[in-house]
Design a protein around this motif. Structure first.
Motif, PDB file in Angstrom:
ATOM      1  N   UNK A   1       0.967  -1.342  -0.247  1.00  0.00           N
ATOM      2  CA  UNK A   1      -0.024  -0.197  -0.119  1.00  0.00           C
ATOM      3  C   UNK A   1       0.928   0.581   0.324  1.00  0.00           C
ATOM      4  N   UNK A   2       0.808   2.221  -0.942  1.00  0.00           N
ATOM      5  CA  UNK A   2       1.466   3.367  -1.052  1.00  0.00           C
ATOM      6  C   UNK A   2       0.202   4.226  -0.273  1.00  0.00           C
ATOM      7  N   UNK A   3       1.085   4.656   0.935  1.00  0.00           N
ATOM      8  CA  UNK A   3       0.342   5.969   2.137  1.00  0.00           C
ATOM      9  C   UNK A   3       0.222   7.583   1.027  1.00  0.00           C
ATOM     10  N   UNK A   4       1.536   7.890   0.705  1.00  0.00           N
ATOM     11  CA  UNK A   4       2.325   8.633  -0.229  1.00  0.00           C
ATOM     12  C   UNK A   4       2.666   8.740  -1.196  1.00  0.00           C
ATOM     13  N   UNK A   5       3.264  10.117  -1.534  1.00  0.00           N
ATOM     14  CA  UNK A   5       4.299  10.535  -3.036  1.00  0.00           C
ATOM     15  C   UNK A   5       4.383  11.599  -3.167  1.00  0.00           C
ATOM     16  N   UNK A   6       5.871  12.125  -2.800  1.00  0.00           N
ATOM     17  CA  UNK A   6       6.325  14.029  -2.552  1.00  0.00           C
ATOM     18  C   UNK A   6       7.313  13.611  -3.379  1.00  0.00           C
ATOM     19  N   UNK A   7       7.809  15.200  -4.052  1.00  0.00           N
ATOM     20  CA  UNK A   7       8.507  15.876  -4.667  1.00  0.00           C
ATOM     21  C   UNK A   7       9.132  15.869  -2.674  1.00  0.00           C
ATOM     22  N   UNK A   8      10.865  15.792  -3.085  1.00  0.00           N
ATOM     23  CA  UNK A   8      11.428  16.684  -1.893  1.00  0.00           C
ATOM     24  C   UNK A   8      13.017  16.390  -2.767  1.00  0.00           C
TER      25      UNK A   8
ATOM     26  N   UNK B   1      22.183  17.628   6.583  1.00  0.00           N
ATOM     27  CA  UNK B   1      21.292  17.494   7.854  1.00  0.00           C
ATOM     28  C   UNK B   1      20.676  18.704   7.719  1.00  0.00           C
ATOM     29  N   UNK B   2      19.485  19.359   6.784  1.00  0.00           N
ATOM     30  CA  UNK B   2      19.605  20.558   6.617  1.00  0.00           C
ATOM     31  C   UNK B   2      19.362  21.282   7.866  1.00  0.00           C
ATOM     32  N   UNK B   3      18.576  20.610   8.891  1.00  0.00           N
ATOM     33  CA  UNK B   3      18.071  22.176   9.640  1.00  0.00           C
ATOM     34  C   UNK B   3      19.614  22.478  10.943  1.00  0.00           C
ATOM     35  N   UNK B   4      20.403  21.408  10.913  1.00  0.00           N
ATOM     36  CA  UNK B   4      21.990  21.650  11.789  1.00  0.00           C
ATOM     37  C   UNK B   4      22.261  23.194  10.571  1.00  0.00           C
ATOM     38  N   UNK B   5      22.199  22.950   9.558  1.00  0.00           N
ATOM     39  CA  UNK B   5      22.983  23.791   9.018  1.00  0.00           C
ATOM     40  C   UNK B   5      22.264  25.443   9.314  1.00  0.00           C
ATOM     41  N   UNK B   6      21.406  24.329   8.812  1.00  0.00           N
ATOM     42  CA  UNK B   6      20.077  26.443   9.131  1.00  0.00           C
ATOM     43  C   UNK B   6      20.061  27.036  10.293  1.00  0.00           C
TER      44      UNK B   6
ATOM     45  N   UNK C   1      19.095  38.816  10.795  1.00  0.00           N
ATOM     46  CA  UNK C   1      18.292  38.247   9.635  1.00  0.00           C
ATOM     47  C   UNK C   1      18.261  36.544   9.636  1.00  0.00           C
ATOM     48  N   UNK C   2      17.514  36.230  11.060  1.00  0.00           N
ATOM     49  CA  UNK C   2      16.964  35.278  11.538  1.00  0.00           C
ATOM     50  C   UNK C   2      16.239  34.890  11.096  1.00  0.00           C
ATOM     51  N   UNK C   3      14.696  35.527  10.835  1.00  0.00           N
ATOM     52  CA  UNK C   3      13.077  35.201  10.581  1.00  0.00           C
ATOM     53  C   UNK C   3      13.568  34.995   9.329  1.00  0.00           C
ATOM     54  N   UNK C   4      14.492  36.505   7.855  1.00  0.00           N
ATOM     55  CA  UNK C   4      14.531  35.834   6.697  1.00  0.00           C
ATOM     56  C   UNK C   4      14.972  34.894   6.553  1.00  0.00           C
ATOM     57  N   UNK C   5      16.307  34.969   6.910  1.00  0.00           N
ATOM     58  CA  UNK C   5      16.321  32.910   6.710  1.00  0.00           C
ATOM     59  C   UNK C   5      16.040  31.571   6.937  1.00  0.00           C
ATOM     60  N   UNK C   6      15.445  32.125   8.123  1.00  0.00           N
ATOM     61  CA  UNK C   6      14.805  30.887   8.382  1.00  0.00           C
ATOM     62  C   UNK C   6      12.906  30.598   7.379  1.00  0.00           C
ATOM     63  N   UNK C   7      12.373  31.619   6.949  1.00  0.00           N
ATOM     64  CA  UNK C   7      11.417  31.817   5.328  1.00  0.00           C
ATOM     65  C   UNK C   7      12.334  31.329   4.107  1.00  0.00           C
ATOM     66  N   UNK C   8      12.924  31.631   3.834  1.00  0.00           N
ATOM     67  CA  UNK C   8      13.993  31.091   2.999  1.00  0.00           C
ATOM     68  C   UNK C   8      14.244  29.806   3.354  1.00  0.00           C
ATOM     69  N   UNK C   9      14.667  28.940   3.831  1.00  0.00           N
ATOM     70  CA  UNK C   9      15.086  27.877   4.122  1.00  0.00           C
ATOM     71  C   UNK C   9      13.464  26.777   4.181  1.00  0.00           C
TER      72      UNK C   9
ATOM     73  N   UNK D   1      10.785  26.353   3.448  1.00  0.00           N
ATOM     74  CA  UNK D   1      10.139  25.729   1.680  1.00  0.00           C
ATOM     75  C   UNK D   1      11.200  24.502   1.458  1.00  0.00           C
ATOM     76  N   UNK D   2      12.222  24.680   1.402  1.00  0.00           N
ATOM     77  CA  UNK D   2      13.198  23.378   0.865  1.00  0.00           C
ATOM     78  C   UNK D   2      13.139  22.015   2.141  1.00  0.00           C
ATOM     79  N   UNK D   3      12.752  22.735   3.851  1.00  0.00           N
ATOM     80  CA  UNK D   3      12.337  22.078   4.784  1.00  0.00           C
ATOM     81  C   UNK D   3      11.868  21.544   4.420  1.00  0.00           C
ATOM     82  N   UNK D   4      10.388  21.618   4.404  1.00  0.00           N
ATOM     83  CA  UNK D   4       9.483  20.868   3.816  1.00  0.00           C
ATOM     84  C   UNK D   4       9.093  20.287   3.081  1.00  0.00           C
TER      85      UNK D   4
END
Length: 132
Positions: free
Chosen positions: A71-78, A85-90, A100-108, A110-113
């Motif tokens: 059973x395929x529960x979900x498929x999504x592009x990533x 570890x993109x979260x540590x780099x962020x 620039x913390x707020x802008x950096x978080x918003x910029x990142x 989309x890729x994280x999710x």
């Protein structure tokens, strides 16, 4: 294109190999497998695959789901590359430039999710604060 597939299948010897074999015949290159849960005789795994195939996520879902027991529960592009570890780099970038913390978080985010875009709106004024 990279895809993430969340697949449920029987928890028995050889079942993971069967899923891998089907993905291989479809042209997928498996980059990572993550076991999410095992219970009630089934297992749920996330597969990150490189997908050069001629059809998109729905085609992959249809072809895998045609195999009895799978059973395929979900498929999504990533965009998340396995082993990074993109979260540590962020966090490193946020700490390096707190102004620039707020802008950096918003910029990142989309890729994280694995989203196409992200936006921040001020709750006080309703104004667009930052878009990536």
């Amino acid at each position: 294109m990279m895809l993430r597939l969340r697949v449920s299948f029987p928890d028995r010897p050889g079942a993971l190999g069967q899923v891998a074999r089907v993905l291989g015949t479809l042209g997928a290159d498996i980059l990572q497998v993550t076991v999410l849960e095992r219970e009630a005789g089934r297992v749920v795994d996330d597969f990150t695959v490189s997908w050069p195939g001629p059809f998109g996520p729905e085609g992959v879902r249809d072809r895998l789901s045609a195999v009895p027991g799978i059973r395929v529960e979900a498929v999504w592009r990533t965009k998340e590359v396995p082993g990074t570890s993109p979260d540590y780099d962020l966090l490193m970038h946020v700490a390096a430039e707190p102004g620039r913390a707020f802008a950096t978080l918003v910029d990142a985010i989309a890729d994280l999710v694995s989203a196409e875009w992200a936006v921040a709106v001020s709750s006080a004024s309703g104004e667009l604060v930052h878009r990536s």
